[in-house]
Design an enzyme around this catalytic site. Structure first.
Site, PDB file in Angstrom:
ATOM      1  N   LEU A 136       0.840  -1.203   0.000  1.00 18.24           N
ATOM      2  CA  LEU A 136       0.000   0.000   0.000  1.00 18.24           C
ATOM      3  C   LEU A 136       0.879   1.259   0.000  1.00 18.24           C
ATOM      4  O   LEU A 136       0.728   2.142  -0.847  1.00 18.24           O
ATOM      5  CB  LEU A 136      -0.897  -0.002   1.250  1.00 18.24           C
ATOM      6  CG  LEU A 136      -1.725   1.258   1.521  1.00 18.24           C
ATOM      7  CD1 LEU A 136      -2.807   1.444   0.453  1.00 18.24           C
ATOM      8  CD2 LEU A 136      -2.377   1.203   2.914  1.00 18.24           C
ATOM      9  N   GLU A 138       3.675   4.174  -0.302  1.00 12.03           N
ATOM     10  CA  GLU A 138       4.501   4.649  -1.416  1.00 12.03           C
ATOM     11  C   GLU A 138       5.442   5.732  -0.904  1.00 12.03           C
ATOM     12  O   GLU A 138       5.232   6.276   0.188  1.00 12.03           O
ATOM     13  CB  GLU A 138       3.598   5.224  -2.513  1.00 12.03           C
ATOM     14  CG  GLU A 138       2.629   4.187  -3.031  1.00 12.03           C
ATOM     15  CD  GLU A 138       1.806   4.668  -4.222  1.00 12.03           C
ATOM     16  OE1 GLU A 138       1.888   5.863  -4.576  1.00 12.03           O
ATOM     17  OE2 GLU A 138       1.095   3.825  -4.783  1.00 12.03           O
ATOM     18  N   GLN A 351      16.397   0.138  31.482  1.00  9.40           N
ATOM     19  CA  GLN A 351      16.738   0.936  32.670  1.00  9.40           C
ATOM     20  C   GLN A 351      17.003   0.023  33.874  1.00  9.40           C
ATOM     21  O   GLN A 351      17.953   0.228  34.635  1.00  9.40           O
ATOM     22  CB  GLN A 351      15.583   1.909  32.973  1.00  9.40           C
ATOM     23  CG  GLN A 351      15.937   3.018  33.930  1.00  9.40           C
ATOM     24  CD  GLN A 351      16.966   3.992  33.329  1.00  9.40           C
ATOM     25  OE1 GLN A 351      17.175   4.021  32.130  1.00  9.40           O
ATOM     26  NE2 GLN A 351      17.618   4.741  34.185  1.00  9.40           N
ATOM     27  N   GLY A 354      20.231  -1.553  33.827  1.00 10.38           N
ATOM     28  CA  GLY A 354      21.351  -0.608  33.890  1.00 10.38           C
ATOM     29  C   GLY A 354      22.243  -0.758  32.665  1.00 10.38           C
ATOM     30  O   GLY A 354      21.747  -0.932  31.556  1.00 10.38           O
ATOM     31  N   GLU A 378       1.318   0.012  10.103  1.00 11.04           N
ATOM     32  CA  GLU A 378      -0.144  -0.174  10.049  1.00 11.04           C
ATOM     33  C   GLU A 378      -0.877   0.987  10.728  1.00 11.04           C
ATOM     34  O   GLU A 378      -1.909   0.804  11.381  1.00 11.04           O
ATOM     35  CB  GLU A 378      -0.541  -1.546  10.583  1.00 11.04           C
ATOM     36  CG  GLU A 378       0.101  -2.622   9.697  1.00 11.04           C
ATOM     37  CD  GLU A 378      -0.279  -4.035  10.004  1.00 11.04           C
ATOM     38  OE1 GLU A 378      -1.425  -4.276  10.403  1.00 11.04           O
ATOM     39  OE2 GLU A 378       0.590  -4.907   9.820  1.00 11.04           O
ATOM     40  N   GLU A 382      -0.398   8.585  15.905  1.00 10.92           N
ATOM     41  CA  GLU A 382      -1.223   9.767  15.608  1.00 10.92           C
ATOM     42  C   GLU A 382      -2.443   9.363  14.786  1.00 10.92           C
ATOM     43  O   GLU A 382      -3.560   9.857  15.019  1.00 10.92           O
ATOM     44  CB  GLU A 382      -0.386  10.823  14.850  1.00 10.92           C
ATOM     45  CG  GLU A 382       0.721  11.474  15.683  1.00 10.92           C
ATOM     46  CD  GLU A 382       1.968  10.590  15.865  1.00 10.92           C
ATOM     47  OE1 GLU A 382       2.078   9.537  15.201  1.00 10.92           O
ATOM     48  OE2 GLU A 382       2.830  10.941  16.694  1.00 10.92           O
TER      49      GLU A 382
HETATM   50  C1  FAD Z   1       9.426  -2.032   9.085  1.00 10.31           C
HETATM   51  C2  FAD Z   1       8.248  -1.518   8.314  1.00 10.31           C
HETATM   52  C3  FAD Z   1       7.400  -2.398   7.676  1.00 10.31           C
HETATM   53  C4  FAD Z   1       6.327  -1.928   6.914  1.00 10.31           C
HETATM   54  N1  FAD Z   1       5.551  -2.813   6.210  1.00 10.31           N
HETATM   55  C5  FAD Z   1       4.634  -2.342   5.319  1.00 10.31           C
HETATM   56  C6  FAD Z   1       3.941  -3.238   4.438  1.00 10.31           C
HETATM   57  O1  FAD Z   1       4.129  -4.458   4.476  1.00 10.31           O
HETATM   58  N2  FAD Z   1       3.070  -2.723   3.540  1.00 10.31           N
HETATM   59  C7  FAD Z   1       2.822  -1.377   3.454  1.00 10.31           C
HETATM   60  O2  FAD Z   1       2.024  -0.983   2.611  1.00 10.31           O
HETATM   61  N3  FAD Z   1       3.463  -0.497   4.296  1.00 10.31           N
HETATM   62  C8  FAD Z   1       4.366  -0.945   5.202  1.00 10.31           C
HETATM   63  N4  FAD Z   1       5.036  -0.073   6.036  1.00 10.31           N
HETATM   64  C9  FAD Z   1       4.755   1.359   5.953  1.00 10.31           C
HETATM   65  C10 FAD Z   1       4.047   1.910   7.184  1.00 10.31           C
HETATM   66  O3  FAD Z   1       2.723   1.442   7.238  1.00 10.31           O
HETATM   67  C11 FAD Z   1       4.146   3.439   7.112  1.00 10.31           C
HETATM   68  O4  FAD Z   1       5.504   3.763   7.377  1.00 10.31           O
HETATM   69  C12 FAD Z   1       3.239   4.138   8.087  1.00 10.31           C
HETATM   70  O5  FAD Z   1       1.896   3.973   7.734  1.00 10.31           O
HETATM   71  C13 FAD Z   1       3.533   5.657   8.164  1.00 10.31           C
HETATM   72  O6  FAD Z   1       3.630   6.230   6.901  1.00 10.31           O
HETATM   73  P1  FAD Z   1       4.903   7.136   6.542  1.00 10.31           P
HETATM   74  O7  FAD Z   1       6.110   6.373   6.925  1.00 10.31           O
HETATM   75  O8  FAD Z   1       4.798   7.563   5.122  1.00 10.31           O
HETATM   76  O9  FAD Z   1       4.784   8.380   7.489  1.00 10.31           O
HETATM   77  P2  FAD Z   1       3.945   9.735   7.230  1.00 10.31           P
HETATM   78  O10 FAD Z   1       2.563   9.404   6.850  1.00 10.31           O
HETATM   79  O11 FAD Z   1       4.722  10.603   6.326  1.00 10.31           O
HETATM   80  O12 FAD Z   1       3.932  10.341   8.690  1.00 10.31           O
HETATM   81  C14 FAD Z   1       5.047  11.038   9.237  1.00 10.31           C
HETATM   82  C15 FAD Z   1       4.616  11.604  10.596  1.00 10.31           C
HETATM   83  O13 FAD Z   1       3.512  12.500  10.431  1.00 10.31           O
HETATM   84  C16 FAD Z   1       2.424  12.092  11.231  1.00 10.31           C
HETATM   85  N5  FAD Z   1       1.156  12.389  10.565  1.00 10.31           N
HETATM   86  C17 FAD Z   1       0.792  12.112   9.280  1.00 10.31           C
HETATM   87  N6  FAD Z   1      -0.459  12.506   9.053  1.00 10.31           N
HETATM   88  C18 FAD Z   1      -0.925  13.037  10.209  1.00 10.31           C
HETATM   89  C19 FAD Z   1      -2.154  13.619  10.622  1.00 10.31           C
HETATM   90  N7  FAD Z   1      -3.200  13.726   9.793  1.00 10.31           N
HETATM   91  N8  FAD Z   1      -2.252  14.070  11.907  1.00 10.31           N
HETATM   92  C20 FAD Z   1      -1.217  13.969  12.773  1.00 10.31           C
HETATM   93  N9  FAD Z   1      -0.043  13.430  12.442  1.00 10.31           N
HETATM   94  C21 FAD Z   1       0.123  12.959  11.176  1.00 10.31           C
HETATM   95  C22 FAD Z   1       2.611  10.595  11.410  1.00 10.31           C
HETATM   96  O14 FAD Z   1       1.910  10.117  12.546  1.00 10.31           O
HETATM   97  C23 FAD Z   1       4.114  10.504  11.554  1.00 10.31           C
HETATM   98  O15 FAD Z   1       4.496  10.814  12.873  1.00 10.31           O
HETATM   99  C24 FAD Z   1       6.087  -0.538   6.836  1.00 10.31           C
HETATM  100  C25 FAD Z   1       6.940   0.369   7.505  1.00 10.31           C
HETATM  101  C26 FAD Z   1       8.011  -0.108   8.222  1.00 10.31           C
HETATM  102  C27 FAD Z   1       8.941   0.889   8.877  1.00 10.31           C
END
Ligand code: FAD
Length: 397
Positions: A136, A138, A351, A354, A378, A382
């Site tokens: 999902l 990008e 913690q 230690g 997932e 936030e």
């Molecule tokens: C190890 C790992 C495995 C993963 N596996 C998968 C997978 O199998 N398939 C898949 O599709 N994805 C996968 N992901 C992606 C993951 O679901 C996303 O990283 C996650 O949903 C956050 O998206 P982003 O990294 O683009 O952060 P962003 O959406 O850019 O968010 C950055 C920050 O802004 C905050 N933010 C964004 N919008 C708002 C809002 N409206 N209000 C307040 N705060 C906000 C977020 O909470 C976060 O703190 C994986 C990620 C990791 C690190």
């Protein structure tokens, strides 16, 4: 008159039933003898544990909620929760592999797939012959998933997919991918979530390009890889669910996935707290075991209580899901609680240990690194708060 129920007759919904004990007991033994000893080494090497995953397939762990007719174990969601917690307690990386394969890829196929798609794809995934990935996210679309840029262009009875996906769990090792893409432009007067479709794609499809696995803070032997779709052609038989209406399925899949991530946070937190508790009873400073200092004992008391609360919330979300009731808010609450408390418990364990808590051999630093993802994947903390507030406030409209 009311019949007096003997204590032993009572079925307490949050305890393991006899059926669950028959599954969890041998699984715990397997995890202890086969998985736990190599967890530190896998964390160092970052190698994906292909052989272990094959063994988990043989144990039925890769088709936990798949109907028996497709070779699955057909377990209910609370049993799934207990199993995920157990796996997380020994190896967070393996837990993410299992949770994402079951909840995301298989979860979407089971929720939206046709009978033909079930028969074609589900048995090999349930047995572990193939692993599943769900794509999902990008580069420019994470929390705002509906803004995805991957396109699926229809022509005759085919769709051609182009785009990039980031952070895909099993991105390199999967044999089956569920890919979410925009097949139709957003229409005026309709939400922008309309026009998004899901496709099931074979891992050997021409144009499906696997990138370089990411070097991560934790979950190092779970495979996280960007993928590129360069003119990947699929027939309309690859369309999962209704064209243009997949976003509803995506949200449902994420609700289910969040129950698993909650259990993962709890499992990691529980394991770290167990290590810290044993250590606190043995480690003596100022002539007494450090567990007897209230600063340490109360920390342990708070965390074991919070972990129990998180577990109950997770089992509640699981029960609502199995009862066919709406569990969106319950799943987000469980995920928010399970992941935050999981990370807090791992941090507290460092913690309590230690200086030793900072050393790899004692494992709690790995657990903290692994648990940290549960507050991001997932749906971040936030985003869970956004969902919870939206769902709760509906009651006051
Ligand atoms: C190890 C790992 C495995 C993963 N596996 C998968 C997978 O199998 N398939 C898949 O599709 N994805 C996968 N992901 C992606 C993951 O679901 C996303 O990283 C996650 O949903 C956050 O998206 P982003 O990294 O683009 O952060 P962003 O959406 O850019 O968010 C950055 C920050 O802004 C905050 N933010 C964004 N919008 C708002 C809002 N409206 N209000 C307040 N705060 C906000 C977020 O909470 C976060 O703190 C994986 C990620 C990791 C690190």
């Amino acid at each position: 008159m009311f019949r007096t129920i003997e204590q032993s007759d009572r079925q307490l919904w949050f305890e393991l039933s006899d059926d669950q004990k028959a599954i969890i007991g041998p699984l715990r033994e397997f995890l202890k003898t086969e998985i736990a000893p190599g967890a530190v080494e896998r964390d160092k090497s970052g190698d994906f544990p292909t052989e272990i995953v094959t063994q988990l397939g043989e144990l039925g762990v890769l088709g936990m909620q798949v109907p028996e007719c497709y070779g699955g174990a057909e377990l209910d969601t609370s049993t799934f929760v207990h199993i995920i917690e157990e796996i997380a307690a020994v190896d967070g990386s393996l837990c993410l592999t299992v949770a994402s394969h079951n909840s995301l890829c298989l979860g979407h196929l089971l929720a939206a797939g046709s009978e033909d798609q079930h028969a074609t794809y589900v048995p090999e995934l349930a047995s572990g012959k193939k692993l599943g990935a769900w794509a999902l996210t990008e580069p420019s679309s994470g929390s705002d998933a509906a803004s995805l840029q991957t396109r699926a262009v229809a022509k005759g009875n085919t769709f051609t997919l182009n785009g990039s996906k980031s952070f895909i769990t099993q991105g390199t090792v999967a044999g089956t991918y569920v890919v979410i893409a925009r097949s139709d432009p957003p229409q005026e007067g309709r939400p922008r979530t309309h026009g998004i479709s899901a496709f099931v794609i074979d891992g050997d499809s021409p144009g499906l390009i696997r990138g370089k696995p990411e070097q991560k803070l934790g979950l190092r032997s779970s495979d996280t890889t960007p993928i590129t779709l360069d003119n990947v052609v699929t027939s309309t038989e690859g369309l999962l669910g209704q064209r243009g209406e997949a976003f509803t399925d995506v949200l449902e899949v994420l609700d289910g996935g969040r129950i698993g991530i909650a259990a993962m946070g709890i499992g990691l937190g529980r394991a770290a707290l167990e290590i810290a508790s044993r250590y606190a009873l043995e480690r003596r400073q100022f002539g007494t075991p450090i567990a007897h200092f209230q600063a340490i004992g109360f920390k342990i008391a708070d965390l074991v209580t919070e972990l129990e609360a998180a577990r109950l919330m997770t089992l509640r979300a699981a029960a609502l899901k199995d009862a066919g009731r709406n569990y969106t808010m319950a799943a987000s609450q469980a995920k928010l609680k399970g992941s935050t408390v999981g990370v807090e418990a791992c941090d507290a364990a460092i913690q309590i240990l230690g200086g030793y808590g900072y050393i790899k051999e004692y494992e709690v630093e790995r657990m903290w690194r692994d648990a940290r993802l549960t507050r991001i994947g997932e749906g971040t903390d936030e985003i869970q708060r956004l969902i919870i507030s939206k769902e709760y406030l509906k009651r006051f409209h």
